[in-house]
Design a protein around this motif. Sequence first.
Motif, mmCIF file in Angstrom:
data_model
loop_
_atom_site.group_PDB
_atom_site.id
_atom_site.type_symbol
_atom_site.label_atom_id
_atom_site.label_comp_id
_atom_site.label_asym_id
_atom_site.label_seq_id
_atom_site.Cartn_x
_atom_site.Cartn_y
_atom_site.Cartn_z
ATOM 1 N N LEU A 97 2.999 -1.521 -11.348
ATOM 2 C CA LEU A 97 3.106 -0.506 -12.394
ATOM 3 C C LEU A 97 2.116 -0.768 -13.521
ATOM 4 C CD1 LEU A 97 4.453 1.942 -13.681
ATOM 5 C CD2 LEU A 97 6.319 0.445 -14.460
ATOM 6 N N TYR A 98 2.024 -2.009 -13.967
ATOM 7 C CA TYR A 98 1.137 -2.354 -15.074
ATOM 8 C C TYR A 98 -0.330 -2.103 -14.732
ATOM 9 C CZ TYR A 98 -1.448 -5.275 -18.400
ATOM 10 O OH TYR A 98 -2.341 -5.728 -19.337
ATOM 11 N N ALA A 106 6.145 6.372 -19.784
ATOM 12 C CA ALA A 106 7.584 6.249 -19.547
ATOM 13 C C ALA A 106 8.313 7.226 -20.453
ATOM 14 C CB ALA A 106 8.058 4.827 -19.825
ATOM 15 N N ALA A 107 9.168 8.060 -19.854
ATOM 16 C CA ALA A 107 9.947 9.050 -20.599
ATOM 17 C C ALA A 107 11.394 8.579 -20.653
ATOM 18 C CB ALA A 107 9.850 10.410 -19.917
ATOM 19 N N ALA A 112 17.717 2.581 -21.734
ATOM 20 C CA ALA A 112 16.665 1.813 -21.061
ATOM 21 C C ALA A 112 16.966 0.360 -21.399
ATOM 22 C CB ALA A 112 15.278 2.218 -21.532
ATOM 23 N N ALA A 113 17.589 -0.343 -20.461
ATOM 24 C CA ALA A 113 18.089 -1.684 -20.761
ATOM 25 C C ALA A 113 17.609 -2.688 -19.722
ATOM 26 C CB ALA A 113 19.611 -1.673 -20.798
ATOM 27 N N GLY A 114 17.477 -3.946 -20.147
ATOM 28 C CA GLY A 114 17.144 -5.015 -19.230
ATOM 29 C C GLY A 114 15.887 -4.733 -18.433
ATOM 30 N N LEU A 119 10.364 -2.244 -17.240
ATOM 31 C CA LEU A 119 9.524 -1.292 -16.515
ATOM 32 C C LEU A 119 8.883 -0.293 -17.472
ATOM 33 C CD1 LEU A 119 11.557 -0.510 -13.271
ATOM 34 C CD2 LEU A 119 9.678 -2.132 -13.591
ATOM 35 N N ALA A 120 9.662 0.208 -18.420
ATOM 36 C CA ALA A 120 9.094 1.133 -19.407
ATOM 37 C C ALA A 120 7.958 0.467 -20.171
ATOM 38 C CB ALA A 120 10.177 1.605 -20.368
#
Length: 263
Positions: A97-98, A106-107, A112-114, A119-120
């Motif tokens: 992803l990076y 990222a929407a 959005a946790a852990g 990932l976001a």
Amino acid sequence: MTSDFNSGLIRVSAEAGVAMVELNRPESLNALNLEMIKGLCCSLKELCSSDEVEIVVLKGAGRAFSAGGDIKMMLAKGDESDFSEVMDSINELAVTLYSMPKITLAAITGAAAGLGLSLALATDYIMAERESKLAMNFIGIGLIPDGGGHYFMKSRLGETKTKHLIWEGKQLTGAEALDMGLIDEISDENLEEKIAQKLGEWQQKPLQAMIKTKKILVEDNRASLLKTLELEKYAQSKMRQTEDHKEGVKAFLEKRKPNFIGK
């Protein structure tokens, strides 16, 4: 271009150079199990090789972006090879992803946790609802961030703020995360409209030049990210064996405050 991987766990659609990648376990707040992690990585790799796509938007179906790693996967009683497979898959996903040769966004809606937050943070641009809930909350079960969370947070916040945020495990609203510098933009009303506006701005720019700048920075940072991922894998293995982790998981399941002892 469309894709339906792993019975719909990951949904991918593309139009006019933009791919929408949707985490699709809404009944579990898009908690990431091993099948979903591998499916997402596979879908992103396919997009990497697509000449038709220049921008990738990562989002979650339903009420959340992603609540993080699936608690059932975390509780699974497996041998060390099982744990190693999970961590290796997480690390491969983070690197993929990076380092995508695309502009990524990222929407964030809802939580959005852990691992979901990691990932976001691996994307180029994070947009969230004002009242969304962001948390690097591994500390609550006696663990440390994975998915490159340490690396990505440090790149945005610096070392000291990263340490403090991880140690506190504090939940932030989208507005608080923006003020801190953890994300890039918030939406007060319609997040989809805000995203469409940003995509329109990008599509008026020389995207290949933007992507080339990204590639240079990614290559410059690759060794550091890979080292962080290996350190996270080793540390997670050690932390999973502690009494505090066992107590943290037990307290989570019993919906009570954990009684940590530092062992």
